[in-house]
Design an enzyme around this catalytic site. Structure first.
Site, PDB file in Angstrom:
ATOM      1  NE  ARG A 167      54.236  39.987  29.324  1.00 11.61           N
ATOM      2  CZ  ARG A 167      53.387  39.096  28.821  1.00 11.61           C
ATOM      3  NH1 ARG A 167      54.203  38.133  28.086  1.00 11.61           N
ATOM      4  NH2 ARG A 167      52.285  38.718  29.507  1.00 11.61           N
ATOM      5  CG  ASP A 447      47.518  36.007  29.110  1.00 11.37           C
ATOM      6  OD1 ASP A 447      46.948  35.548  27.953  1.00 11.37           O
ATOM      7  OD2 ASP A 447      48.620  36.061  29.308  1.00 11.37           O
TER       8      ASP A 447
END
Length: 532
Positions: A167, A447
């Protein structure tokens, strides 16, 4: 060989760069980066400006809707290109940052795939990003190893490993340390290009390919941009068209109204969509934040059973399976609780119920954040999905409307929820500034996405001076009292020494400014990036 600083008049580095990583930033790689930046960066900036125009419309009270001018794409019969063999079974995916030990452990975890993350779980320090590319290059070559001297323990790859998916950072982020024509490099192009440039040949030799997760798309025109980037890159590097495969994260409220359009834009490359649930909640609040009467309850009360989240998940399944691609479920943020068996059982039961709902709804796979959850998620999907996927489950029985996708979740706003948002937000930002983008807090893996929810909720609740569950009004005075209280809690949790570091001082200042400012900042990471 020329040095990295004078290969071309167009490329330069900021003074903070001490290591040019010549094994990654080769002449050829830099020339490729330059070609991509020259061709695609201006269009990226235009797309970001389009997001601002769209927000102005939302601020006037309009809602996201299914685009009238693309109705033909939604209603016509077409499918995406075939899915490679090693991406057809993705029943359990593990995600995590690109540090060396994590890469090894994730590839060894028993999950079907590993999403190596340069984005939400990676603090984008120059060394993190460049060392991350080196780690992935070594992993693709199967030479990666790691030694922990404290534990006197060595780590290396097993014979059978998860399929690697990478990603890159989102369109809104820059790589500020690398300048092309005195302009900061697109972080999306930087991460995407370096992995493809260095690994496409070895990946082919390994019998796999360059696979990516594309984050935070807000409009199908952004999918068109990515498709153009991929097509150009394949041609530039002499790779057969369609080699690069992508899965798009549906993690913005606007994207859920354009699923078919996004798939169509990438139909030669796309193999699936993923329900990025935490960013989706953040986007939902962010985009509609200025609507009258729009208030979302405590973060803990917004789950996949909330009507708007359930609708989004089912719509992703339906549209993916109509186009013969995979629908991957969301993240289980829980982590094993080693010192409390009772709490651990409760956490694992939540994960089990979450995964059972996903597979029964028709999802083809799911996400976990910790290797300890892989066996649990795998068992659930094995039990309910004996085939590699369930694309044949078309879900023609459901009809998701615009109203379904926008339904405001019911619930309350509590002092506990406010305190948790303040505490988690500050802890996370401080950890991020220290170079770690994924942090375990209160038995959950946090996160950037979850931190975004925390600070966005505080901002919105203050703006609306909401009434708490106990009848009190949440105004600036009550916020200041709770904020000061939580600073004392954080000071005790961290110990006085760490609390007094610039890392925590900056985190406190960043969080406070984000939640009290009149103007809403689109992403906390763009503000925090100035400090690293």
């Amino acid at each position: 060989m020329e040095t990295q600083t004078n290969i071309t008049q167009k490329i330069s580095f900021t003074k903070e760069v001490k290591n040019y990583h010549p094994e990654i930033l080769t002449d050829g790689a830099l020339t490729f980066l330059e070609a991509l930046q020259d061709r695609f960066n201006q269009k990226r900036l235009t797309l970001l400006k389009n997001r601002e125009y769209q927000q102005e419309l939302f601020d006037l009270g309009t809602n996201p809707s299914f685009p009238e001018n693309t109705k033909e794409i939604r209603n016509s019969e077409w499918t995406a290109s075939p899915i490679p063999m090693d991406l057809q079974d993705r029943r359990v995916e593990i995600t995590g940052p690109v540090d060396r030990k994590m890469v090894i452990n994730a590839l060894n975890s028993g999950a079907k795939t590993f999403m190596a993350d340069f984005e939400d779980s990676n603090a984008p320090l120059w060394e993190n990003c460049l060392q991350g590319q080196k780690n992935l290059k070594d992993a693709v070559k199967k030479t990666i190893s790691f030694y922990n001297p404290k534990k006197d323990k060595s780590y290396q790859l097993k014979e059978k490993t998860a399929t690697l998916i990478v990603r890159p950072r989102g369109l809104h982020l820059n790589e500020k340390h690398l300048l092309i024509k005195d302009q900061e490099m697109s972080a999306s192009l930087f991460d995407f290009a370096l992995y493809l440039f260095h690994n496409n040949e070895q990946l082919k030799e390994n019998g796999t390919g360059p696979y990516y997760y594309l984050p935070k798309l807000e409009h199908f025109t952004e999918a068109i941009w990515w498709n153009d980037v991929i097509d150009f890159s394949e041609e530039y590097l002499g790779i057969p068209h369609g080699t690069v495969k992508v899965t798009v994260l549906v993690e913005t409220i606007t994207a859920s109204f354009q699923l078919d359009e996004i798939i169509y834009a990438l139909k030669d490359h796309i193999v699936g969509l993923n329900c990025g649930r935490w960013d989706y909640i953040f986007s939902y609040i962010k985009k509609l934040r200025n609507h009258n009467g729009f208030v979302v309850p405590d973060r803990a009360q917004v789950t996949m059973t909330s009507p708007f989240m359930d609708a989004y998940s089912k719509l992703v399944i339906q549209r993916c399976h109509k186009r013969n691609i995979l629908a991957i479920g969301g993240m289980a943020a829980q982590i094993p609780i080693k010192d409390d068996e009772e709490k651990n059982t409760v956490a694992f039961n939540k994960v089990k119920a979450d995964k059972e709902r996903e597979v029964r709804n028709g999802h083809d796979g799911t996400w976990v954040a910790h290797p300890g959850l892989v066996p649990l998620a795998m068992k659930v999907f094995d039990q309910h999905m004996p085939t590699p996927n369930q694309i044949d489950v078309k879900r023609d029985d459901i009809n998701i409307t615009e109203e379904d996708l926008l339904a405001i979740p019911e619930g309350t706003i509590t002092e506990k929820g406010i305190r948790e948002n303040i505490n988690v937000g500050i802890h996370y930002i401080a950890t991020w500034l220290g170079g770690n983008g994924a942090v375990a807090l209160y038995n959950l893996m946090e996160d950037a996405a979850t931190a975004e929810i925390s600070r966005t909720q505080i901002w919105q609740w203050l703006k609306n001076t909401v009434t708490l569950e106990d009848g009190r009004t949440f105004d600036t005075g009550l916020f200041q009292t709770l904020f000061d209280d939580e600073l004392e809690v954080i000071k005790e949790q961290t110990g006085g020494t760490l609390f007094e570091t610039s890392q925590y001082k900056n985190a406190i200042d960043i969080f406070y400014q984000l939640v009290t400012s009149d103007d809403f900042e689109e992403f906390l990471t763009t503000r925090a990036y100035q400090y690293i």
